[in-house]
Design a protein around this motif. Sequence first.
Motif, PDB file in Angstrom:
ATOM      1  N   LYS A 142      -1.489  14.828   5.775  1.00 61.63           N
ATOM      2  CA  LYS A 142      -2.495  15.327   4.851  1.00 61.63           C
ATOM      3  C   LYS A 142      -2.036  15.154   3.407  1.00 61.63           C
ATOM      4  O   LYS A 142      -0.857  14.969   3.118  1.00 61.63           O
ATOM      5  CB  LYS A 142      -2.786  16.814   5.114  1.00 61.63           C
ATOM      6  N   LEU A 143      -2.997  15.255   2.492  1.00 60.08           N
ATOM      7  CA  LEU A 143      -2.728  15.027   1.082  1.00 60.08           C
ATOM      8  C   LEU A 143      -1.620  15.924   0.551  1.00 60.08           C
ATOM      9  O   LEU A 143      -0.721  15.470  -0.169  1.00 60.08           O
ATOM     10  CB  LEU A 143      -4.011  15.244   0.273  1.00 60.08           C
ATOM     11  N   TYR A 144      -1.635  17.205   0.916  1.00 56.63           N
ATOM     12  CA  TYR A 144      -0.629  18.107   0.354  1.00 56.63           C
ATOM     13  C   TYR A 144       0.773  17.726   0.825  1.00 56.63           C
ATOM     14  O   TYR A 144       1.758  17.886   0.101  1.00 56.63           O
ATOM     15  CB  TYR A 144      -0.941  19.566   0.711  1.00 56.63           C
ATOM     16  N   PHE A 419      -6.391  -1.387   8.061  1.00 52.58           N
ATOM     17  CA  PHE A 419      -6.012  -0.161   8.765  1.00 52.58           C
ATOM     18  C   PHE A 419      -7.078   0.267   9.774  1.00 52.58           C
ATOM     19  O   PHE A 419      -7.062   1.395  10.268  1.00 52.58           O
ATOM     20  CB  PHE A 419      -5.784   0.971   7.767  1.00 52.58           C
ATOM     21  N   GLY A 420      -8.027  -0.647  10.079  1.00 49.36           N
ATOM     22  CA  GLY A 420      -9.133  -0.261  10.939  1.00 49.36           C
ATOM     23  C   GLY A 420     -10.138   0.572  10.158  1.00 49.36           C
ATOM     24  O   GLY A 420     -10.105   0.661   8.932  1.00 49.36           O
ATOM     25  N   GLU A 430      -2.407   6.354   4.216  1.00 45.79           N
ATOM     26  CA  GLU A 430      -1.907   6.828   2.921  1.00 45.79           C
ATOM     27  C   GLU A 430      -0.383   6.856   2.905  1.00 45.79           C
ATOM     28  O   GLU A 430       0.252   6.523   1.890  1.00 45.79           O
ATOM     29  CB  GLU A 430      -2.473   8.211   2.618  1.00 45.79           C
ATOM     30  N   TYR A 431       0.212   7.224   4.014  1.00 53.08           N
ATOM     31  CA  TYR A 431       1.672   7.200   4.156  1.00 53.08           C
ATOM     32  C   TYR A 431       2.195   5.794   3.888  1.00 53.08           C
ATOM     33  O   TYR A 431       3.155   5.591   3.124  1.00 53.08           O
ATOM     34  CB  TYR A 431       2.035   7.659   5.574  1.00 53.08           C
ATOM     35  N   ILE A 434       1.798   4.679   0.141  1.00 52.16           N
ATOM     36  CA  ILE A 434       2.811   5.262  -0.738  1.00 52.16           C
ATOM     37  C   ILE A 434       4.173   4.602  -0.501  1.00 52.16           C
ATOM     38  O   ILE A 434       4.877   4.259  -1.454  1.00 52.16           O
ATOM     39  CB  ILE A 434       2.902   6.782  -0.503  1.00 52.16           C
ATOM     40  N   GLU A 435       4.535   4.412   0.753  1.00 55.27           N
ATOM     41  CA  GLU A 435       5.837   3.827   1.074  1.00 55.27           C
ATOM     42  C   GLU A 435       5.996   2.441   0.439  1.00 55.27           C
ATOM     43  O   GLU A 435       7.023   2.129  -0.166  1.00 55.27           O
ATOM     44  CB  GLU A 435       6.005   3.726   2.591  1.00 55.27           C
ATOM     45  N   ILE A 436       4.958   1.608   0.579  1.00 55.47           N
ATOM     46  CA  ILE A 436       5.012   0.252   0.030  1.00 55.47           C
ATOM     47  C   ILE A 436       5.093   0.288  -1.496  1.00 55.47           C
ATOM     48  O   ILE A 436       5.917  -0.408  -2.108  1.00 55.47           O
ATOM     49  CB  ILE A 436       3.795  -0.568   0.492  1.00 55.47           C
ATOM     50  N   LEU A 437       4.247   1.097  -2.128  1.00 52.60           N
ATOM     51  CA  LEU A 437       4.211   1.136  -3.588  1.00 52.60           C
ATOM     52  C   LEU A 437       5.493   1.717  -4.181  1.00 52.60           C
ATOM     53  O   LEU A 437       5.987   1.237  -5.217  1.00 52.60           O
ATOM     54  CB  LEU A 437       3.000   1.944  -4.059  1.00 52.60           C
TER      55      LEU A 437
END
Length: 479
Positions: A142-144, A419-420, A430-431, A434-437
């Motif tokens: 989740k976002l948080y 991502f489908g 989203e995980y 973030i990991e790639i960026l």
Amino acid sequence: MESIFVYVLNYTTFLILIISIFILYFSVFKTKIRCSSLYNIPPGKNGWPIIGETLEYVSNNQKFVWDRMMKYSPDVFKTSIIGEKVAVLCGPSANKFIFSNETNLFKFWLPPSVAAILSVTNIDTNSSSSRLVTEELHKFLKLYSMQYLVPIMDSKAQQHLQSFWVPDNEVKVHLLAKEFTFALSCCLFLDYHKSEQVTGISEPFYVLNEGAVAMPINFPGTLYYKARKREAELRSKLVDEIRQRKIELSRKNHGGFDLLTRVLMASQENGVMIDETVVAGRIISLLFASFFTTSNTITFVIDNLAKYPHVYEKVLQEQLEIARSKEAGELLTWKDVQKMKYSWNAVCETMRLEPPAQGSFRETITDVTYAGFKIPKGWKVHWNNHSTNMDPKIFPDPEKFDPTRFESNKVPPFAFVPFGAGPRMCAGKEYTRIEILVFLHNVVTKFKLHKINPNEKVIYNPNPHPVEGLRIHIQPHEN
């Protein structure tokens, strides 16, 4: 005399085997003809007995799809992959059709050989243990939670580069990207921080990962056989870890943020008895899902930045602006990642040209009608990234690398779905972003990149990887 008898016996056995295969093939062929006339199934061919068109599909997925779209139909064609009857649905409308009918027309399907390697063959997804993992995974993603994960990922990326990139002037990006993504997953899923902890499960996992895409021949000496054995070894290690972690939690000696700890704490709080084998199997699946697709994307993003200096320069300037806004030693935050817009466009363009996964399969749970053709119940349905990613009507000059394609919502719905989409969209989208960026930020702000072999080939099995591991010369920026 004995040798002649053995020769005749072997030759006779061989002839009987060949004749039996052809009798089976032609009986199935006749059945397919009757089925075709009854159902008006999609056009296409089935290829060789048993193996079908699997080799063509694996060796060059993009060519496989586009050749058949042009020959048979741009909407749907039939084929046979790993012994299964498959209808390949093509284009944005096909993607929308599949993703919008996940429960009433289709169910998710994995080849049995892959399911066995990933420990999901005997897992009841409706069991209390499996549901608990799913619930905690969704909370974890989740976002948080993402806001807490960004600085952890940044710290891990810095440590990785300092250990494996800084000491050298040449690196093999694909190998190091795999090591980084796996170590990060071990940290966030299992709270493994020590190199010996990661190494203890990486050795069986890497064999398992290779075996998941190998020919499913379960015979001593084959890669698939070795992978099955390593899967059992890895599952046993994780079961031991789960049992030890439960003891630590009962003594209140463990307060980690990792997924496994969250699952075990939730089981205690809710009074749910967990099956350690099920939880271990789910973790193996999650490690696999977070591993090869992300490491492949990181690899090809670095490849494209090295090949296209103007793109590298734009990404660098965007990331330097973020770096200048930070205090010395301050880690990246969620807000920083949201500023990486052009960088993400470059990642998306990379995924368009080299999809981290070719697509996915479903199984029809009833007879399905699509584009005027009928797909019988029990057939497998395949959606494929290449049918849209390389369509010149959607992406003009599709061979060109152009991150600006993804500015201002230019891409039509369901035309780009790495991502489908729908109910089964990748929960870790989203995980992964973030990991790639975060990794990209650390690489470009530290190094200039030069590709050592500009002509390095990319091969598929079925997913892409550079044959030399993507050898890059790195040069630290001048202060």
